[in-house]
Design a protein around this motif. Structure first.
Motif, PDB file in Angstrom:
ATOM      1  N   HIS A 134      31.279  17.699  30.189  1.00 18.75           N
ATOM      2  CA  HIS A 134      31.266  17.939  28.595  1.00 18.75           C
ATOM      3  C   HIS A 134      31.684  16.696  27.668  1.00 18.75           C
ATOM      4  O   HIS A 134      31.386  16.932  26.502  1.00 18.75           O
ATOM      5  CB  HIS A 134      32.041  19.188  28.376  1.00 18.75           C
ATOM      6  CG  HIS A 134      31.516  20.422  28.952  1.00 18.75           C
ATOM      7  ND1 HIS A 134      30.175  20.976  28.561  1.00 18.75           N
ATOM      8  CD2 HIS A 134      31.950  21.316  29.964  1.00 18.75           C
ATOM      9  CE1 HIS A 134      29.892  22.163  29.382  1.00 18.75           C
ATOM     10  NE2 HIS A 134      31.116  22.302  30.345  1.00 18.75           N
ATOM     11  N   PHE A 135      32.422  15.988  28.292  1.00 20.34           N
ATOM     12  CA  PHE A 135      32.934  14.835  27.425  1.00 20.34           C
ATOM     13  C   PHE A 135      32.687  13.486  27.927  1.00 20.34           C
ATOM     14  O   PHE A 135      33.196  12.481  27.775  1.00 20.34           O
ATOM     15  CB  PHE A 135      34.509  14.940  27.039  1.00 20.34           C
ATOM     16  CG  PHE A 135      35.062  16.064  26.477  1.00 20.34           C
ATOM     17  CD1 PHE A 135      35.337  16.002  25.066  1.00 20.34           C
ATOM     18  CD2 PHE A 135      35.264  17.391  27.014  1.00 20.34           C
ATOM     19  CE1 PHE A 135      35.878  17.033  24.432  1.00 20.34           C
ATOM     20  CE2 PHE A 135      35.859  18.526  26.325  1.00 20.34           C
ATOM     21  CZ  PHE A 135      35.773  18.179  24.989  1.00 20.34           C
ATOM     22  N   HIS A 136      31.564  13.408  28.761  1.00 14.55           N
ATOM     23  CA  HIS A 136      30.989  12.324  29.204  1.00 14.55           C
ATOM     24  C   HIS A 136      30.661  11.049  28.301  1.00 14.55           C
ATOM     25  O   HIS A 136      30.633  10.018  28.619  1.00 14.55           O
ATOM     26  CB  HIS A 136      29.992  12.401  30.204  1.00 14.55           C
ATOM     27  CG  HIS A 136      28.694  12.836  29.260  1.00 14.55           C
ATOM     28  ND1 HIS A 136      27.678  12.027  28.856  1.00 14.55           N
ATOM     29  CD2 HIS A 136      28.206  14.265  29.151  1.00 14.55           C
ATOM     30  CE1 HIS A 136      26.998  13.042  27.998  1.00 14.55           C
ATOM     31  NE2 HIS A 136      27.025  14.081  28.446  1.00 14.55           N
ATOM     32  N   ALA A 137      30.573  11.353  27.282  1.00 16.32           N
ATOM     33  CA  ALA A 137      30.045  10.291  26.000  1.00 16.32           C
ATOM     34  C   ALA A 137      31.479   9.814  25.268  1.00 16.32           C
ATOM     35  O   ALA A 137      31.215   8.765  24.562  1.00 16.32           O
ATOM     36  CB  ALA A 137      28.988  10.819  25.277  1.00 16.32           C
TER      37      ALA A 137
ATOM     38  N   VAL B 193      38.476   9.909  25.655  1.00 18.24           N
ATOM     39  CA  VAL B 193      38.866  11.208  26.693  1.00 18.24           C
ATOM     40  C   VAL B 193      38.616  10.907  28.319  1.00 18.24           C
ATOM     41  O   VAL B 193      39.465  11.320  29.174  1.00 18.24           O
ATOM     42  CB  VAL B 193      37.730  12.521  26.206  1.00 18.24           C
ATOM     43  CG1 VAL B 193      37.779  13.584  27.287  1.00 18.24           C
ATOM     44  CG2 VAL B 193      37.942  12.741  24.779  1.00 18.24           C
ATOM     45  N   ILE B 194      37.537  10.142  28.586  1.00 22.13           N
ATOM     46  CA  ILE B 194      37.376   9.921  29.993  1.00 22.13           C
ATOM     47  C   ILE B 194      38.280   8.837  30.449  1.00 22.13           C
ATOM     48  O   ILE B 194      38.750   9.167  31.537  1.00 22.13           O
ATOM     49  CB  ILE B 194      35.707   9.286  30.137  1.00 22.13           C
ATOM     50  CG1 ILE B 194      34.878  10.324  29.566  1.00 22.13           C
ATOM     51  CG2 ILE B 194      35.507   8.720  31.540  1.00 22.13           C
ATOM     52  CD1 ILE B 194      34.941  11.423  30.461  1.00 22.13           C
ATOM     53  N   ALA B 195      38.928   8.113  29.420  1.00 22.16           N
ATOM     54  CA  ALA B 195      39.857   7.131  30.003  1.00 22.16           C
ATOM     55  C   ALA B 195      41.043   7.868  30.265  1.00 22.16           C
ATOM     56  O   ALA B 195      42.104   7.776  31.319  1.00 22.16           O
ATOM     57  CB  ALA B 195      40.197   6.044  28.887  1.00 22.16           C
TER      58      ALA B 195
ATOM     59  N   LEU C  55      44.537  15.962  26.271  1.00 20.12           N
ATOM     60  CA  LEU C  55      44.254  17.133  25.227  1.00 20.12           C
ATOM     61  C   LEU C  55      44.145  16.770  23.882  1.00 20.12           C
ATOM     62  O   LEU C  55      43.410  17.179  23.087  1.00 20.12           O
ATOM     63  CB  LEU C  55      45.500  18.110  25.539  1.00 20.12           C
ATOM     64  CG  LEU C  55      45.230  18.935  26.833  1.00 20.12           C
ATOM     65  CD1 LEU C  55      46.434  20.064  26.979  1.00 20.12           C
ATOM     66  CD2 LEU C  55      43.980  19.861  26.894  1.00 20.12           C
ATOM     67  N   SER C  56      45.114  15.791  23.566  1.00 21.23           N
ATOM     68  CA  SER C  56      45.242  15.140  22.293  1.00 21.23           C
ATOM     69  C   SER C  56      43.876  14.608  21.951  1.00 21.23           C
ATOM     70  O   SER C  56      43.141  14.651  20.781  1.00 21.23           O
ATOM     71  CB  SER C  56      46.424  14.245  22.049  1.00 21.23           C
ATOM     72  OG  SER C  56      46.229  13.868  20.954  1.00 21.23           O
ATOM     73  N   ALA C  57      43.359  13.575  23.137  1.00 20.93           N
ATOM     74  CA  ALA C  57      41.982  12.934  22.753  1.00 20.93           C
ATOM     75  C   ALA C  57      40.868  13.956  22.652  1.00 20.93           C
ATOM     76  O   ALA C  57      40.061  13.885  21.750  1.00 20.93           O
ATOM     77  CB  ALA C  57      42.032  12.045  23.968  1.00 20.93           C
ATOM     78  N   MET C  58      40.862  15.174  23.266  1.00 20.42           N
ATOM     79  CA  MET C  58      39.736  15.974  23.235  1.00 20.42           C
ATOM     80  C   MET C  58      39.995  16.634  21.936  1.00 20.42           C
ATOM     81  O   MET C  58      39.229  17.031  21.190  1.00 20.42           O
ATOM     82  CB  MET C  58      40.084  17.250  24.287  1.00 20.42           C
ATOM     83  CG  MET C  58      39.687  16.609  25.661  1.00 20.42           C
ATOM     84  SD  MET C  58      40.237  17.614  27.147  1.00 20.42           S
ATOM     85  CE  MET C  58      39.101  18.958  27.067  1.00 20.42           C
ATOM     86  N   SER C  59      41.353  16.925  21.295  1.00 22.42           N
ATOM     87  CA  SER C  59      41.332  17.653  19.965  1.00 22.42           C
ATOM     88  C   SER C  59      40.791  16.622  19.153  1.00 22.42           C
ATOM     89  O   SER C  59      40.247  17.277  17.986  1.00 22.42           O
ATOM     90  CB  SER C  59      42.905  18.165  19.697  1.00 22.42           C
ATOM     91  OG  SER C  59      43.618  16.851  19.648  1.00 22.42           O
ATOM     92  N   VAL C  60      40.892  15.416  19.069  1.00 22.96           N
ATOM     93  CA  VAL C  60      40.389  14.514  17.929  1.00 22.96           C
ATOM     94  C   VAL C  60      38.801  14.680  18.178  1.00 22.96           C
ATOM     95  O   VAL C  60      38.349  14.723  17.021  1.00 22.96           O
ATOM     96  CB  VAL C  60      40.821  13.231  18.162  1.00 22.96           C
ATOM     97  CG1 VAL C  60      40.114  12.124  17.551  1.00 22.96           C
ATOM     98  CG2 VAL C  60      42.280  12.825  17.991  1.00 22.96           C
TER      99      VAL C  60
END
Length: 196
Positions: A66-69, A73-75, A112-117
């Motif tokens: 879901h966050f491949h782009a 988040v991937i890092a 989770l912080s990167a995902m929230s951004v």
């Protein structure tokens, strides 16, 4: 000039619905993607205090889908996977395990912080790291389950034996001489025993 206007009307009549459907499908796909991402993020936030739970692990495994782009988040996901893949988890050194737990908690907070951004619901890393609630009873139950599984494994491997409690049978009162003679068939028994 009139002929050109007719063609423009005909073209607009056929193209407009196609464009409208295309825009609608694109908007629905975007909404579905955002909804899936938000659900994934919510599941991970809800279970972040218990990273061994099925809910957290299942959601974590879907992050690359879901966050491949999203490069950050991937890092962060890769950093967390490196912590989870560390061979020191198999160590018997409790201090090393404690350090790995702390590193994992920090890596989860960064992810989770990167995902929230990305989802435009920014949450401070410290709030993610220190926040949340998990009852101590869950940790106690997990510890007991691990101990039980370990004990069963040792019993099955022959390294440990099950204690068997032997309860002595209650003593039976010895029959009195009167009772022996009163029982039917006791005469036959006496006759079959030779006199000495």
């Amino acid at each position: 000039m009139f002929g050109n206007v007719d063609w423009a009307v005909v073209l607009a009549t056929f193209v407009s619905p196609i464009v409208a459907v295309g825009i609608t499908l694109w908007a629905q796909a975007r909404d579905n993607r955002n909804r899936n991402r938000m659900e994934l993020f919510s599941n991970m936030m809800r279970s972040r205090r218990n990273p061994l739970s099925i809910e957290f692990v299942g959601s974590l495994n879907l992050v690359p889908v879901h966050f491949h782009a999203d490069r950050l988040v991937i890092a962060r996901y890769a950093d967390l996977m490196a912590v989870f893949g560390d061979s020191a988890w198999r160590s018997q050194d409790q201090q090393a395990i404690q350090q790995l737990n702390e590193k994992a908690d920090l890596a989860i907070a960064y992810l989770l912080s990167a995902m929230s951004v990305v989802l435009k619901v920014p949450i401070e890393q410290l709030a993610i790291l220190r926040g949340g609630y998990a009852p101590k009873g869950w940790a106690d139950e997990e510890q007991l389950n691990q101990e039980l599984r370990s004990s069963i494994r040792e019993v099955l491997a022959g390294k440990r034996f099950l204690p068997v409690l032997a309860f002595p049978a209650p003593p039976q009162p010895a029959p009195s001489a009167d009772e022996d003679e009163s029982k039917p068939g006791s005469e036959n028994l006496r006759r079959s025993i030779p006199d000495q």
